[in-house]
Design a protein around this motif. Structure first.
Motif, mmCIF file in Angstrom:
data_model
loop_
_atom_site.group_PDB
_atom_site.id
_atom_site.type_symbol
_atom_site.label_atom_id
_atom_site.label_comp_id
_atom_site.label_asym_id
_atom_site.label_seq_id
_atom_site.Cartn_x
_atom_site.Cartn_y
_atom_site.Cartn_z
ATOM 1 N N ASP B 20 17.454 -29.095 -11.772
ATOM 2 C CA ASP B 20 17.895 -30.482 -11.776
ATOM 3 C C ASP B 20 17.923 -30.980 -10.332
ATOM 4 O OD1 ASP B 20 19.076 -32.932 -12.081
ATOM 5 O OD2 ASP B 20 21.105 -32.106 -12.244
ATOM 6 N N LEU B 21 17.020 -31.897 -10.025
ATOM 7 C CA LEU B 21 16.926 -32.386 -8.645
ATOM 8 C C LEU B 21 17.737 -33.666 -8.434
ATOM 9 C CD1 LEU B 21 13.110 -31.916 -7.893
ATOM 10 C CD2 LEU B 21 14.935 -30.202 -7.962
ATOM 11 N N SER B 22 18.141 -34.296 -9.522
ATOM 12 C CA SER B 22 18.689 -35.648 -9.392
ATOM 13 C C SER B 22 20.025 -35.667 -8.646
ATOM 14 C CB SER B 22 18.843 -36.287 -10.771
ATOM 15 O OG SER B 22 19.790 -35.564 -11.523
ATOM 16 N N SER B 23 20.702 -34.550 -8.622
ATOM 17 C CA SER B 23 21.958 -34.498 -7.861
ATOM 18 C C SER B 23 21.837 -33.525 -6.683
ATOM 19 C CB SER B 23 23.103 -34.056 -8.775
ATOM 20 O OG SER B 23 22.843 -32.748 -9.266
ATOM 21 N N SER B 24 20.604 -33.287 -6.236
ATOM 22 C CA SER B 24 20.388 -32.236 -5.226
ATOM 23 C C SER B 24 19.664 -32.733 -3.981
ATOM 24 C CB SER B 24 19.532 -31.099 -5.816
ATOM 25 O OG SER B 24 20.160 -30.513 -6.934
ATOM 26 N N VAL B 25 19.986 -32.071 -2.882
ATOM 27 C CA VAL B 25 19.138 -32.147 -1.701
ATOM 28 C C VAL B 25 18.004 -31.140 -1.926
ATOM 29 C CG1 VAL B 25 18.961 -31.788 0.792
ATOM 30 C CG2 VAL B 25 21.106 -32.628 -0.210
ATOM 31 N N VAL B 26 16.776 -31.612 -1.891
ATOM 32 C CA VAL B 26 15.621 -30.727 -2.047
ATOM 33 C C VAL B 26 15.015 -30.478 -0.666
ATOM 34 C CG1 VAL B 26 13.348 -30.425 -3.100
ATOM 35 C CG2 VAL B 26 15.157 -31.634 -4.344
ATOM 36 N N VAL B 27 14.891 -29.209 -0.307
ATOM 37 C CA VAL B 27 14.272 -28.851 0.973
ATOM 38 C C VAL B 27 12.823 -28.440 0.698
ATOM 39 C CG1 VAL B 27 14.411 -27.425 3.051
ATOM 40 C CG2 VAL B 27 16.513 -27.992 1.775
ATOM 41 N N ILE B 28 11.881 -29.233 1.188
ATOM 42 C CA ILE B 28 10.463 -28.919 1.037
ATOM 43 C C ILE B 28 10.107 -27.889 2.114
ATOM 44 C CG2 ILE B 28 8.108 -29.866 1.078
ATOM 45 C CD1 ILE B 28 9.840 -31.051 -1.159
ATOM 46 N N ILE B 29 9.562 -26.749 1.690
ATOM 47 C CA ILE B 29 9.286 -25.640 2.612
ATOM 48 C C ILE B 29 7.806 -25.278 2.544
ATOM 49 C CG2 ILE B 29 9.845 -23.233 3.159
ATOM 50 C CD1 ILE B 29 12.497 -23.673 1.544
ATOM 51 N N SER B 124 12.649 -31.756 4.964
ATOM 52 C CA SER B 124 11.652 -30.688 5.092
ATOM 53 C C SER B 124 12.182 -29.622 6.047
ATOM 54 C CB SER B 124 10.309 -31.245 5.566
ATOM 55 O OG SER B 124 10.353 -31.589 6.928
ATOM 56 N N GLY B 125 11.802 -28.365 5.756
ATOM 57 C CA GLY B 125 12.330 -27.269 6.561
ATOM 58 C C GLY B 125 11.300 -26.211 6.869
ATOM 59 N N SER B 126 11.476 -25.592 8.028
ATOM 60 C CA SER B 126 10.681 -24.432 8.433
ATOM 61 C C SER B 126 11.455 -23.759 9.563
ATOM 62 C CB SER B 126 9.294 -24.865 8.884
ATOM 63 O OG SER B 126 8.547 -23.732 9.287
ATOM 64 N N PHE B 127 11.005 -22.602 9.979
ATOM 65 C CA PHE B 127 11.758 -21.884 11.016
ATOM 66 C C PHE B 127 12.014 -22.731 12.269
ATOM 67 C CE2 PHE B 127 10.283 -18.433 8.302
ATOM 68 C CZ PHE B 127 11.449 -17.712 8.158
#
Lengths: 246, 246
Positions: B20-29, B124-127
């Protein structure tokens, strides 16, 4: 380049479409508990196991052939069926020379997907038949896809750990360029000496043990070679593989 | 039960629908290299990064707004574009006050899926921006889905290791019942002190280094906090998050 066959690991039924199954042995892996139960029933002398995807089908088929209809929904024997999904139910006294009609969700669905994708050969695997599965894969010398059934398409660790156990034993015979396989073997190497002690960390453990009290099932499903046969799919049934069989 | 927000890890775009993404922070990796490049460009002063899914769109949009069109296909700068996917191209001298129109495949597709599923927030995330991402997630106090872009829907280890790095740092603030997350953190814990030395075992390493010679890119993409900002998606663009920003 070497000429060894390839080996890939599919971590969920939702990823199975990424792999070419038509020239591969597909190993259906549903450790808790479908493929452990299938190994147990065949090891103890069942004529065959017919996997079906619904309770009504299990009832209908078992009636028409005089088989034993088994399956659970939410941890209880499903209404209309007489037996459950525990590998411990299928002792030799009970199951010898019987046909088991087993309804499961994750494992059966994955098997159907492998059929639909024209898998060359389909077998089922779990820790109770680890060595037999590995011997079969090495003897066949075909490409391999280790297919984890997961839980409603989610990744789970018990199926992945079994994939890792297989890879750990057969890797010299295969070309493996697959991060899923590398991960599976790494996770297995970390936990192989205390896999039952690690089990309480698994998401699925909580459902099976804390909700349904199935600790003995868990131990059986995570123990090597207690039912060391190769279930091979043929014409709608899982039967003992004769060439590597007992 | 505690009241901490939940954290899940999606190991492939093909598994994102399970959460369920609607209540989430989504981190694109997408560690190699889209989300490393996005962090690099914004850290070095780009006005924004516009992610698009095709070369023609990158050309069209960059022309209409006077942006820099960048993207690769098969390791080469794509025909019609002027710059590639390497985070090392986007120095401050080059990118400051510019708009980068970046076409990628895996990362952009995952971002579009998160939008289609009404994600509450997308970053968005990465090292290179590990710490900034962790601080953001802890401050937001919302549910989190760590979304690995993988490679053409296949699981890959570099994205999983980054998910594990995040989990390792934020886990006390979240409720985590998810085998993917447990696996990701375990793999990260095993390799965190020598992640660049481990890199040659990654499937993707062979493509990037052996075929295209991009060893410096690999090192950058696997190094912590070299571009420690939080790219947040808003109205078609990734921009610097102001509340945690520089």
């Amino acid at each position: 380049m070497d000429n060894k066959p390839s080996l890939y690991t599919s971590l969920s039924p939702a990823l199975l479409h990424l792999y070419d199954l038509s020239s591969s042995v597909v190993v259906i892996i549903d450790v808790f508990r479908a493929t452990s139960t299938i190994a147990s029933a065949l090891y103890n002398g069942a004529k065959c196991v017919i996997p079906v995807d619904s309770v009504p089908k299990a009832i209908e088929i078992s009636k028409s052939i005089g088989g034993i209809a088994a399956g659970e929904r939410d941890g209880q024997i499903a209404a209309g069926l007489s037996h459950g999904n525990s590998p411990l139910e299928y002792t030799r006294e009970f199951i010898e020379d019987q046909t088991l009609v087993l309804t499961t969700t994750n494992g059966t669905r994955l098997l159907q997907m492998a059929l639909d994708k024209n898998a060359d050969t389909i077998i089922s695997g779990s820790f109770p038949n680890l060595s037999a599965v590995c011997d079969f894969l090495i003897n066949e010398k075909k490409n391999v896809v280790l297919g984890c059934a997961g839980w409603k398409d989610r990744f789970n660790l018990e199926d992945t750990l079994f994939a890792g156990a297989v890879i750990n034993r057969v890797k010299k015979e295969f070309t493996i360029h697959c991060d899923s396989s590398l991960m599976a073997e790494t996770m297995y190497a970390k936990y192989k000496n205390n896999i039952i002690r690690f089990a309480p960390q698994l998401t699925h453990y909580h459902r099976l043990v804390e909700r349904f009290g199935l600790i003995e099932d868990i131990k059986y499903c995570l123990s090597n070679d207690l039912a060391n046969v190769v279930p091979v799919y043929s014409d709608g049934k899982l039967v003992l593989n004769k060439s590597v069989g007992q």
